[in-house]
Write a protein that holds these residues in place. Structure first.
Motif, PDB file in Angstrom:
ATOM      1  N   ASN A  58       0.823  -1.211   0.000  1.00 50.49           N
ATOM      2  CA  ASN A  58       0.000   0.000   0.000  1.00 50.49           C
ATOM      3  C   ASN A  58       0.855   1.258   0.000  1.00 50.49           C
ATOM      4  OD1 ASN A  58      -2.631  -1.104  -0.083  1.00 50.49           O
ATOM      5  ND2 ASN A  58      -2.456  -1.670   2.067  1.00 50.49           N
ATOM      6  N   LEU A  59       1.982   1.227   0.694  1.00 50.10           N
ATOM      7  CA  LEU A  59       2.848   2.406   0.741  1.00 50.10           C
ATOM      8  C   LEU A  59       3.468   2.716  -0.611  1.00 50.10           C
ATOM      9  CD1 LEU A  59       4.814   2.191   4.093  1.00 50.10           C
ATOM     10  CD2 LEU A  59       3.120   3.877   3.411  1.00 50.10           C
ATOM     11  N   SER A  60       3.804   1.697  -1.363  1.00 52.54           N
ATOM     12  CA  SER A  60       4.451   1.940  -2.660  1.00 52.54           C
ATOM     13  C   SER A  60       3.532   2.685  -3.623  1.00 52.54           C
ATOM     14  CB  SER A  60       4.935   0.623  -3.275  1.00 52.54           C
ATOM     15  OG  SER A  60       3.839  -0.207  -3.581  1.00 52.54           O
ATOM     16  N   ASP A  61       2.224   2.622  -3.390  1.00 53.34           N
ATOM     17  CA  ASP A  61       1.263   3.325  -4.248  1.00 53.34           C
ATOM     18  C   ASP A  61       0.758   4.638  -3.645  1.00 53.34           C
ATOM     19  OD1 ASP A  61       1.386   1.230  -6.073  1.00 53.34           O
ATOM     20  OD2 ASP A  61      -0.273   0.155  -5.131  1.00 53.34           O
ATOM     21  N   LEU A  62       1.239   4.988  -2.458  1.00 55.26           N
ATOM     22  CA  LEU A  62       0.734   6.181  -1.769  1.00 55.26           C
ATOM     23  C   LEU A  62       1.375   7.449  -2.336  1.00 55.26           C
ATOM     24  CD1 LEU A  62      -1.160   6.929   0.604  1.00 55.26           C
ATOM     25  CD2 LEU A  62       0.846   6.841   2.096  1.00 55.26           C
ATOM     26  N   PRO A  63       0.559   8.364  -2.875  1.00 56.31           N
ATOM     27  CA  PRO A  63       1.116   9.599  -3.444  1.00 56.31           C
ATOM     28  C   PRO A  63       1.628  10.545  -2.351  1.00 56.31           C
ATOM     29  CG  PRO A  63      -1.164   9.242  -4.178  1.00 56.31           C
ATOM     30  CD  PRO A  63      -0.876   8.258  -3.106  1.00 56.31           C
ATOM     31  N   VAL A  64       2.521  11.446  -2.739  1.00 61.92           N
ATOM     32  CA  VAL A  64       3.030  12.471  -1.834  1.00 61.92           C
ATOM     33  C   VAL A  64       1.859  13.295  -1.303  1.00 61.92           C
ATOM     34  CG1 VAL A  64       4.479  14.546  -1.695  1.00 61.92           C
ATOM     35  CG2 VAL A  64       5.261  12.549  -2.987  1.00 61.92           C
ATOM     36  N   ASP A  65       1.945  13.659  -0.029  1.00 64.78           N
ATOM     37  CA  ASP A  65       0.932  14.445   0.692  1.00 64.78           C
ATOM     38  C   ASP A  65      -0.365  13.687   0.938  1.00 64.78           C
ATOM     39  OD1 ASP A  65       2.617  16.648   0.975  1.00 64.78           O
ATOM     40  OD2 ASP A  65       1.925  17.566  -0.884  1.00 64.78           O
ATOM     41  N   GLN A  66      -0.340  12.373   0.822  1.00 62.53           N
ATOM     42  CA  GLN A  66      -1.512  11.545   1.132  1.00 62.53           C
ATOM     43  C   GLN A  66      -1.160  10.640   2.309  1.00 62.53           C
ATOM     44  OE1 GLN A  66      -4.602  11.741  -0.473  1.00 62.53           O
ATOM     45  NE2 GLN A  66      -3.630  13.555  -1.335  1.00 62.53           N
ATOM     46  N   SER A  67      -2.210  10.146   2.976  1.00 64.15           N
ATOM     47  CA  SER A  67      -1.968   9.247   4.095  1.00 64.15           C
ATOM     48  C   SER A  67      -2.847   8.010   3.984  1.00 64.15           C
ATOM     49  CB  SER A  67      -2.220   9.963   5.429  1.00 64.15           C
ATOM     50  OG  SER A  67      -3.569  10.338   5.539  1.00 64.15           O
ATOM     51  N   SER A  68      -2.454   6.996   4.713  1.00 67.35           N
ATOM     52  CA  SER A  68      -3.210   5.758   4.786  1.00 67.35           C
ATOM     53  C   SER A  68      -3.112   5.272   6.225  1.00 67.35           C
ATOM     54  CB  SER A  68      -2.623   4.727   3.828  1.00 67.35           C
ATOM     55  OG  SER A  68      -3.487   3.622   3.713  1.00 67.35           O
ATOM     56  N   ARG A  69      -4.140   4.537   6.673  1.00 62.25           N
ATOM     57  CA  ARG A  69      -4.166   4.080   8.064  1.00 62.25           C
ATOM     58  C   ARG A  69      -4.638   2.633   8.118  1.00 62.25           C
ATOM     59  NH1 ARG A  69      -4.747   7.845  12.751  1.00 62.25           N
ATOM     60  NH2 ARG A  69      -5.146   6.556  14.561  1.00 62.25           N
ATOM     61  N   TRP A  70      -4.000   1.863   8.991  1.00 63.99           N
ATOM     62  CA  TRP A  70      -4.344   0.459   9.170  1.00 63.99           C
ATOM     63  C   TRP A  70      -4.640   0.198  10.642  1.00 63.99           C
ATOM     64  CZ3 TRP A  70      -0.216   2.409   6.569  1.00 63.99           C
ATOM     65  CH2 TRP A  70      -0.176   2.192   5.185  1.00 63.99           C
ATOM     66  N   GLN A  71      -5.644  -0.610  10.898  1.00 62.55           N
ATOM     67  CA  GLN A  71      -5.935  -1.087  12.253  1.00 62.55           C
ATOM     68  C   GLN A  71      -5.526  -2.552  12.305  1.00 62.55           C
ATOM     69  OE1 GLN A  71     -10.004  -0.509  13.395  1.00 62.55           O
ATOM     70  NE2 GLN A  71      -9.514   1.435  14.347  1.00 62.55           N
ATOM     71  N   ILE A  72      -4.645  -2.861  13.224  1.00 62.66           N
ATOM     72  CA  ILE A  72      -4.146  -4.222  13.342  1.00 62.66           C
ATOM     73  C   ILE A  72      -4.621  -4.807  14.662  1.00 62.66           C
ATOM     74  CG2 ILE A  72      -2.074  -5.650  13.562  1.00 62.66           C
ATOM     75  CD1 ILE A  72      -1.664  -2.440  11.824  1.00 62.66           C
ATOM     76  N   GLU A  73      -5.335  -5.909  14.567  1.00 61.82           N
ATOM     77  CA  GLU A  73      -5.758  -6.623  15.762  1.00 61.82           C
ATOM     78  C   GLU A  73      -4.756  -7.735  16.000  1.00 61.82           C
ATOM     79  OE1 GLU A  73      -9.842  -7.853  15.641  1.00 61.82           O
ATOM     80  OE2 GLU A  73     -10.507  -5.856  15.063  1.00 61.82           O
ATOM     81  N   GLY A  74      -4.065  -7.645  17.097  1.00 59.22           N
ATOM     82  CA  GLY A  74      -3.061  -8.638  17.437  1.00 59.22           C
ATOM     83  C   GLY A  74      -3.044  -8.839  18.933  1.00 59.22           C
ATOM     84  N   SER A  75      -1.868  -9.117  19.439  1.00 58.76           N
ATOM     85  CA  SER A  75      -1.746  -9.270  20.887  1.00 58.76           C
ATOM     86  C   SER A  75      -0.437  -8.648  21.352  1.00 58.76           C
ATOM     87  CB  SER A  75      -1.801 -10.746  21.284  1.00 58.76           C
ATOM     88  OG  SER A  75      -0.694 -11.442  20.750  1.00 58.76           O
ATOM     89  N   PHE A  76      -0.407  -8.340  22.639  1.00 60.66           N
ATOM     90  CA  PHE A  76       0.780  -7.807  23.284  1.00 60.66           C
ATOM     91  C   PHE A  76       0.870  -8.463  24.654  1.00 60.66           C
ATOM     92  CE2 PHE A  76       2.992  -4.623  25.922  1.00 60.66           C
ATOM     93  CZ  PHE A  76       4.177  -4.553  25.222  1.00 60.66           C
ATOM     94  N   ASP A  77       1.956  -9.128  24.906  1.00 64.07           N
ATOM     95  CA  ASP A  77       2.128  -9.894  26.148  1.00 64.07           C
ATOM     96  C   ASP A  77       0.967 -10.858  26.378  1.00 64.07           C
ATOM     97  OD1 ASP A  77       4.595  -8.770  26.683  1.00 64.07           O
ATOM     98  OD2 ASP A  77       3.805  -7.265  28.079  1.00 64.07           O
TER      99      ASP A  77
END
Length: 122
Positions: A58-77
């Motif tokens: 997704n980052l390789s296609d992201l134009p300058v001055d644009q943003s993208s956001r991901w929500q990752i469901e995982g675990s911690f400890d």
């Protein structure tokens, strides 16, 4: 009626802590996959296997001055954790990556960012 009573006493699934903290760093595009791979290999995290590939593609296609956001469901400890990653393409192939999560999750990500930054400087 029996189902209502059964549901009443069924334990709820653990919910991830809300996002309360943030850390960030500027990357060269080529540095993002190695950093995310290191983060995924951190034994304190349980992250989806496709995380690195999905974000890198997704980052390789992201134009300058644009943003993208991901929500990752995982675990911690061993507990459910929600991590949000936002990328803002500051310049050509230069994303600013921000990481959001609980204070404990973000503190560990920040340690990984510091170690990654020191390794690339040294």
């Amino acid at each position: 009626m029996l189902r209502f009573l059964t549901d009443l006493f069924k334990p709820e699934a653990a919910k991830p802590a809300p996002s309360t903290s943030e850390t960030s760093m500027n990357f060269d595009l080529a540095e993002v996959p190695p950093f995310l791979t290191g983060l995924a290999n951190n034994p304190r995290f349980g992250l989806p296997g496709a995380l690195v590939t999905q974000i890198a593609e997704n980052l390789s296609d992201l134009p300058v001055d644009q943003s993208s956001r991901w929500q990752i469901e995982g675990s911690f400890d061993g507990k459910p954790a929600l991590i949000e990653i936002q990328a803002f393409m500051d310049d050509v192939d230069a994303p600013d990556m921000a990481f959001f999560g609980s204070a404990e999750v973000v503190a560990e990500i920040d340690r990984e960012l510091i170690a990654f930054d020191q390794a690339r400087e040294g």
